[in-house]
Motif scaffolding. Structure first.
Motif, mmCIF file in Angstrom:
data_model
loop_
_atom_site.group_PDB
_atom_site.id
_atom_site.type_symbol
_atom_site.label_atom_id
_atom_site.label_comp_id
_atom_site.label_asym_id
_atom_site.label_seq_id
_atom_site.Cartn_x
_atom_site.Cartn_y
_atom_site.Cartn_z
ATOM 1 N N TRP A 1 2.157 24.909 4.164
ATOM 2 C CA TRP A 1 2.743 25.300 2.878
ATOM 3 C C TRP A 1 2.113 26.597 2.364
ATOM 4 O O TRP A 1 2.785 27.477 1.849
ATOM 5 N N MET A 2 0.795 26.684 2.544
ATOM 6 C CA MET A 2 0.086 27.884 2.086
ATOM 7 C C MET A 2 0.636 29.124 2.793
ATOM 8 O O MET A 2 0.895 30.151 2.168
ATOM 9 N N VAL A 3 0.824 29.006 4.107
ATOM 10 C CA VAL A 3 1.308 30.151 4.868
ATOM 11 C C VAL A 3 2.743 30.508 4.465
ATOM 12 O O VAL A 3 3.063 31.671 4.204
ATOM 13 N N VAL A 4 3.591 29.488 4.369
ATOM 14 C CA VAL A 4 4.994 29.761 4.018
ATOM 15 C C VAL A 4 5.096 30.334 2.602
ATOM 16 O O VAL A 4 5.757 31.343 2.366
ATOM 17 N N SER A 5 4.399 29.693 1.670
ATOM 18 C CA SER A 5 4.507 30.135 0.279
ATOM 19 C C SER A 5 3.907 31.518 0.059
ATOM 20 O O SER A 5 4.229 32.186 -0.914
ATOM 21 N N SER A 6 3.006 31.913 0.959
ATOM 22 C CA SER A 6 2.412 33.234 0.798
ATOM 23 C C SER A 6 3.452 34.323 0.981
ATOM 24 O O SER A 6 3.192 35.479 0.681
ATOM 25 N N MET A 7 4.624 33.948 1.460
ATOM 26 C CA MET A 7 5.671 34.957 1.625
ATOM 27 C C MET A 7 6.813 34.745 0.632
ATOM 28 O O MET A 7 7.898 35.263 0.790
ATOM 29 N N LYS A 8 6.520 33.954 -0.418
ATOM 30 C CA LYS A 8 7.525 33.729 -1.449
ATOM 31 C C LYS A 8 7.196 34.558 -2.684
ATOM 32 O O LYS A 8 6.088 35.067 -2.833
ATOM 33 N N SER A 9 8.172 34.596 -3.585
ATOM 34 C CA SER A 9 7.904 35.203 -4.885
ATOM 35 C C SER A 9 7.429 34.103 -5.823
ATOM 36 O O SER A 9 7.574 32.918 -5.531
ATOM 37 N N TYR A 10 6.870 34.515 -6.957
ATOM 38 C CA TYR A 10 6.363 33.526 -7.916
ATOM 39 C C TYR A 10 7.453 32.540 -8.315
ATOM 40 O O TYR A 10 7.240 31.334 -8.341
ATOM 41 N N ASP A 11 8.640 33.064 -8.621
ATOM 42 C CA ASP A 11 9.722 32.193 -9.078
ATOM 43 C C ASP A 11 10.046 31.124 -8.056
ATOM 44 O O ASP A 11 10.290 29.968 -8.391
ATOM 45 N N GLU A 12 10.038 31.529 -6.790
ATOM 46 C CA GLU A 12 10.398 30.558 -5.765
ATOM 47 C C GLU A 12 9.316 29.517 -5.555
ATOM 48 O O GLU A 12 9.607 28.361 -5.281
ATOM 49 N N ILE A 13 8.067 29.934 -5.674
ATOM 50 C CA ILE A 13 7.000 28.945 -5.534
ATOM 51 C C ILE A 13 7.099 27.945 -6.664
ATOM 52 O O ILE A 13 6.967 26.738 -6.481
ATOM 53 N N TYR A 14 7.374 28.469 -7.852
ATOM 54 C CA TYR A 14 7.399 27.606 -9.027
ATOM 55 C C TYR A 14 8.612 26.684 -9.008
ATOM 56 O O TYR A 14 8.504 25.503 -9.303
ATOM 57 N N ASN A 15 9.757 27.232 -8.668
ATOM 58 C CA ASN A 15 10.988 26.454 -8.801
ATOM 59 C C ASN A 15 11.443 25.770 -7.524
ATOM 60 O O ASN A 15 12.249 24.858 -7.559
ATOM 61 N N VAL B 1 9.456 24.349 -4.633
ATOM 62 C CA VAL B 1 8.154 24.107 -4.006
ATOM 63 C C VAL B 1 8.262 23.886 -2.504
ATOM 64 O O VAL B 1 7.458 24.374 -1.719
ATOM 65 N N TRP B 2 9.303 23.141 -2.102
ATOM 66 C CA TRP B 2 9.341 22.705 -0.703
ATOM 67 C C TRP B 2 10.075 23.687 0.207
ATOM 68 O O TRP B 2 9.827 23.730 1.398
ATOM 69 N N GLY B 3 10.991 24.449 -0.366
ATOM 70 C CA GLY B 3 11.891 25.229 0.479
ATOM 71 C C GLY B 3 11.237 26.421 1.161
ATOM 72 O O GLY B 3 10.105 26.810 0.846
ATOM 73 N N LEU B 4 11.968 26.953 2.111
ATOM 74 C CA LEU B 4 11.528 28.195 2.743
ATOM 75 C C LEU B 4 11.921 29.350 1.836
ATOM 76 O O LEU B 4 12.844 29.234 1.028
ATOM 77 N N PRO B 5 11.230 30.472 1.954
ATOM 78 C CA PRO B 5 11.590 31.607 1.108
ATOM 79 C C PRO B 5 13.001 32.113 1.421
ATOM 80 O O PRO B 5 13.409 32.117 2.576
ATOM 81 N N SER B 6 13.731 32.499 0.387
ATOM 82 C CA SER B 6 15.055 33.062 0.636
ATOM 83 C C SER B 6 14.899 34.486 1.170
ATOM 84 O O SER B 6 15.638 34.916 2.027
ATOM 85 N N VAL B 7 13.912 35.181 0.632
ATOM 86 C CA VAL B 7 13.547 36.486 1.182
ATOM 87 C C VAL B 7 12.089 36.370 1.612
ATOM 88 O O VAL B 7 11.259 35.897 0.847
ATOM 89 N N TRP B 8 11.822 36.748 2.835
ATOM 90 C CA TRP B 8 10.428 36.655 3.306
ATOM 91 C C TRP B 8 9.659 37.871 2.815
ATOM 92 O O TRP B 8 9.856 38.980 3.300
ATOM 93 N N HIS B 9 8.749 37.639 1.848
ATOM 94 C CA HIS B 9 7.992 38.764 1.282
ATOM 95 C C HIS B 9 6.752 39.047 2.118
ATOM 96 O O HIS B 9 5.633 38.745 1.700
ATOM 97 N N PHE B 10 6.968 39.647 3.278
ATOM 98 C CA PHE B 10 5.811 39.968 4.126
ATOM 99 C C PHE B 10 4.888 40.949 3.419
ATOM 100 O O PHE B 10 3.705 41.006 3.691
#
Lengths: 308, 423, 294
Positions: A62-76, A78-87
């Motif tokens: 989760w830490m690795v996946v969420s590290s490529m999310k935006s704040y909104d996506e982490i907050y709203n 939690v479980w999903g994959l990022p819609s845009v991968w913020h490398f």
């Protein structure tokens, strides 16, 4: 002594045990009652093991996946994959301070390793090759060091380092790390030195080698495995140490990764993706160390039986 | 022979290592003749870190004979660090300081440069700084600091939520409670929110509440370490009020920080938040709720000051031993141009006349600015105003009140003991 | 010549490490005892002698009691999970039934041990977060949202939430130590038991446990000592809060010393920590026999 020797030889992953196990398994086949019950309980246990592995791995995943999310996506989400991968979170984390902490950690860790191995192996050389009452006292002095914990020394060390004008410098960390790593290092290396046959050095003396030559040309090269163990253990300790790093270093530009991450979190406010990226960067070197040098690490940890 | 050589090398190696330890000595002029200024602030966070990095760079380009060393640590660490430094000769040349008792403590070290002459000599610069803000840095008619940022704390409310439920802006504490009740029955599970894991947020609440309910003369006595007693019953009332307010904050408040609380407000999940004016810009950036603010309302029948605004300026202090170029850098940091740019970047209001305008702040901030600059009296932050041991009793006590682990009487008793210990 | 060489060189070789140990480990220890009898702060150069008053204060201090009880909770729960559970886990992993998958599982269980505590604690901040936290979201997902709590903000759960994180991180470590110990058990013992028809559970109690007795004891002491010293986990996750509900002795020492600047009192707390851990350490030396290895 035999105990330690065995330990050194009994590598976790030696083929020796594997063969034995295979033989046992074969023998077992003939005697095993292949009843259903056994199979079911095996599968239940297997399921339990995998579940536990999942409990360990999922937060890290989760830490690795969420590290490529935006704040909104982490907050709203939690479980999903990022819609845009913020490398680019990694680049941001790196340039916003993690790089500084990273190189500070690298410097402190490397210098600590060099000093620990050098000073520790020299002391181990004396402690393994000479016998006198003073050597015994020195040995007890060294072993006693293992039992001392940094918490109790924290305030006096802070006073002492302030007095030495070393507070808020990397030396405050290096010197204390070296001191607290030495006892275990010396004990590990000494045990190994004791197993080196005396004949080797006798022939060396005949060849005209000095004491220093015996240490540098015979003992050290023969002890590479245990020295690698020491290096791995010291790296593990110095890279992750938190309390001294927090108390002895104030300045943001001098902080190492564990204490720097705390500043990093405060500085980022809610830029969680970047924070998580920083955490991943901090964790990676040690996970790599585990994957590649696990046998040395495990041996050292089990022989030292002292938690980092 | 060979072994002696080996050992010499080894010892040499060790001694150079140890010698290198001591090489961090400070110098006021470095090798190429530049004047060095040590600059210490408390913002490792963005956008201020970059702002000051930029400013330092700009200043060094304009003044090639000056080199500025910047260092920064956050909040609590900063407080501790400055206190340690001020007792030694290592005090940085120019550094940030809170006003009032925090400043007074530093001044008592006699290592801070009095700035009266500097202020009188260059009126073009000094008259631009709002006069009333110097108060917190002036002791016995001597000014030891230049105010830069101004701030205050108020209740911020979601305009839509108040309108929908026909709620007027509360004028008294009872009206505030009534408003919170109304919001709660309108479906807001927690009409008020705070990040109680940040103990300073608790101290801000308690500081203001005490201003409202405790006689100012008593407060003055208790805020002084030498005479502190904390026996006034007003403190009990104040703690009870805080306990009552935490009842509206929901379970979540005990486990989040102020920032998470602010985000909840910005997202419209919570209609009321007690926060600093400096945060206005952050709320606007984090969400799109329309919000206004009102001062912590008066408590009817209580002995305190009904209108004192909590919030104190923060400014710059200069070490007595600082090179004279430091003054020029100080003027640069507090110039109208720097100040305007600062407020534009960060959102926090400043004490320089003409540097807070419609151009660099939003209308809400401008309104707050009027309030701050016109306030009759300002009360310093509680955790800066009282001894840290006493403050800690109240702050942890605040957490215990919120989780139902202690009563106001327990906390006050502990505070009295702690105050007695400090004498 | 040889005689001189034998005296000088060993001394020179061991000198640096004795200096390091003396200066940075033993002197601070003594200094800490000394400091316990004084009242001083970081920025006052003078120390005021106060005798045993810090210790009197210590035994009357409710927070010390809370902290000590929390340390004991830490120790008990850690012994259950990190020692008892880890031994079972190690036995299973060493069982031939799982020999294919065991090496991989060993590494997986060990990963958290390698990761810095600040990374782990920040990660668990996300897990325990009352708004978006993984734990509460998971409970919601499986329909147990009534169990969802602000784990770190609740005075009754905060210390357990901190302890739980420690278990998550450290089980792999002790498991690995047990694996090493189990591998040293002569395989013939199990073969004989197999022939006797002893079941897995009987083998565990009759062979494994007695054979790893020493490791069991050492691991238990490591765990207990670690629990009495614990600093990083509560410091980062809760800073002892809310109130003082998740305070431990080390965190309290740090706060007294470096936050409230009561260095003398903090030293007295450190002395208490030392006495408690020294007792366990002495037992450990006796049992593990480190040092008398010839």
């Amino acid at each position: 002594m035999t105990k330690t020797n065995e330990n050194i030889k009994a590598d976790l992953f030696t083929s020796d045990t594997q063969i034995k196990k295979a033989r046992l398994a074969k023998m077992d086949k003939t005697t095993r009652r292949t009843n259903l019950q056994g199979k079911i309980s095996k599968n239940i246990i297997l399921l339990g093991l995998l579940l536990f592995a999942f409990v360990i791995l999922y937060p890290l995943f989760w830490m690795v996946v969420s590290s490529m999310k935006s704040y909104d996506e982490i907050y709203n989400n939690v479980w999903g994959l990022p819609s845009v991968w913020h490398f680019e979170n990694y680049a941001t984390a790196w340039s916003m301070g993690i790089s500084g902490y990273f190189f500070n950690s690298l410097f402190v860790t490397l210098v600590t390793i060099v000093l620990v191995v050098l000073i520790g192996s020299m002391a181990a050389f004396t402690l393994s090759r000479y016998k006198s009452r003073w050597i015994d006292v020195a040995l007890i002095f060294t072993i006693g060091g293992i039992m001392m914990n940094p918490q109790v020394a924290l305030i006096p060390l802070f006073e002492m380092l302030t007095w030495m004008n070393l507070i808020n410098t990397h030396w405050a960390l290096i010197l204390t790390y070296v001191a607290y790593r030495l006892p275990l290092t010396i004990i590990l290396i000494r045990a190994f030195f004791l197993s080196i046959p005396r004949e080797l050095e006798e022939s060396a003396i005949i060849d005209g080698c000095s004491e220093f030559g015996i240490y540098a040309r015979i003992y050290l090269p023969l002890s590479i495995p245990i020295i690698v163990t020491t290096i791995v253990l010291t790296a593990y300790f110095a890279w992750n140490e938190f309390m001294f790093a927090t108390v002895f270093i104030d300045s943001d530009v001098l902080k190492t990764i564990p204490s720097g991450l705390m500043n990093f979190r405060d500085a980022l406010r809610t830029d969680w993706g970047v924070l998580l990226a920083g955490m991943v960067i901090a964790a990676i070197p040690m996970v790599i160390l585990l994957v590649f040098l696990q046998r040395y690490l495990v041996r050292g940890l089990s022989e030292g039986s002292v938690k980092g | 022979m060979k072994k002696t050589l080996c050992f010499s090398i080894l010892l040499l190696l060790l001694s150079t290592l140890l010698a290198a330890c001591n090489s961090g000595e400070e110098q006021s002029a470095n090798a190429d003749g530049k004047v060095e200024i040590d600059f210490f602030h408390r913002w490792p966070n963005e956008p201020r870190k970059s702002f000051y990095d930029e400013k330092v760079k700009e200043y060094m380009e304009q003044n090639p004979d000056v080199h500025i060393n910047v260092d920064y640590v956050l909040n609590d660490a900063y407080k501790e660090k400055v206190r340690v430094l001020v007792s030694s000769d290592e005090l940085p040349d120019i550094f940030t300081a809170w006003s009032d008792s925090f400043a007074e403590n530093l001044v008592s070290s006699e290592r801070i440069m009095p700035l009266n002459e500097v202020i009188q000599e260059d009126e073009e610069w000094s008259t631009k700084i709002i006069d009333s803000q110097f108060g917190g840095f002036t002791f016995d008619d001597t000014t030891y600091g230049v105010p830069f940022t101004v701030d205050g704390k108020a209740f911020f409310y979601n305009k839509a939520a108040f309108e929908e439920n026909n709620i007027e802006i509360p004028k008294t504490y009872d009206e505030l409670i009534a408003a919170l009740d109304k919001l709660q029955s309108a479906g807001y599970e927690q009409p008020l929110v705070e990040g109680l894991t940040n103990t300073w947020a608790i101290s801000h609440y308690l500081g203001t509440i005490f201003e409202r309910v405790v006689d100012p003369a008593v407060l003055e006595k208790d805020y002084n370490e030498e005479t502190a007693e904390f026996t006034d019953q007003g403190y009990i009332q104040g703690l009870e009020m805080f306990e009552e307010l935490t009842g509206y904050m929901g379970d979540v408040s005990t486990a989040i920080d102020h920032e998470a609380a602010r985000n909840m407000f910005a997202a419209g999940e919570v209609p009321v938040l007690y926060m600093q004016f400096a945060e206005i810009k952050m709320v606007e950036e984090a969400g799109d709720v329309e919000f206004g603010f009102f001062d912590f309302p008066e408590v009817e029948g209580a002995a305190g000051d009904p209108t004192a605004l909590t919030g104190a300026p923060e400014g710059w202090m200069v070490s007595k031993n600082a090179p004279e170029e430091t003054i020029d850098f100080l003027k640069f940091l507090t110039s109208e141009e720097t100040a305007a740019e600062f407020t534009k970047t960060d959102g926090q209001l400043n004490a320089i006349e003409g540097a807070v305008t419609e151009e660099n702040v939003n209308p809400t901030s401008l309104e707050a600015y009027e309030l701050i600059t016109n306030a009759s009296s300002t009360a310093p932050w509680f955790d800066n105003a009282v001894n840290i041991n006493v403050a800690d009793v109240f702050m942890r006590g605040g957490q215990s009140l919120a989780t139902g682990q202690a009563t106001p009487e327990d906390i006050l008793k502990e505070a009295q003991q702690e105050a007695a210990n400090q004498k | 010549m040889i005689a001189r060489r034998n005296r000088m060189i060993p001394a020179l070789f061991i000198l640096p490490s004795l200096l390091f140990l003396g200066i940075f480990i033993y002197i601070p220890l003594v200094q800490n005892f000394y400091n316990s009898f004084f009242d001083f702060s970081v920025f006052s150069p003078t120390k005021e002698y106060v005798g045993f008053s810090a210790f009197e204060q210590l035994f009357a201090d409710k927070v010390v009691m809370t902290a000590f009880i929390n340390n004991i909770k830490y120790a008990i729960i850690s012994v259950i999970f990190q020692v008892a559970f880890a031994l079972v886990l190690a036995t299973i992993l060493e069982d031939k039934l799982f020999r294919r998958i065991a090496p991989m599982l060993r590494i997986i269980y060990f990963i958290p041990v390698m990761i810095s505590i600040s990374v782990i604690a920040l990660l668990f901040n996300f897990i325990y977060n009352p708004q978006m936290g993984l734990l509460n979201s998971f409970l919601e997902l499986v329909g147990l949202e009534s169990l969802a709590l602000p784990w770190l903000g609740n005075a009754t759960t905060s210390i357990y939430a901190v302890i739980a994180m420690s278990q998550w991180q450290s089980i792999g470590f002790i498991t690995m130590l047990f694996i090493v110990a189990i591998q040293k058990i002569p395989k013939e013992l199990y073969e004989a038991a197999n022939i006797d028809g002893a079941g897995k559970i009987r083998q565990f109690f009759n062979i494994t446990v007695p054979q790893v007795k020493e490791a069991l004891f050492v691991n238990m002491l490591i765990t207990i000592t670690g629990a009495m010293l614990v600093f990083n986990e509560p410091y980062i996750l809760t800073n002892g809060g809310p109130g003082t509900s998740s305070m431990t002795l080390s965190v309290y020492m740090y706060q007294q010393g470096f936050f409230k600047d009561n260095m003398g009192y903090a030293s007295a707390v450190a002395t208490l920590i030392f006495v408690v851990t020294a007792i366990f350490a002495l037992i450990q030396i006796k049992v593990s026999g480190t040092g008398k290895d010839e």
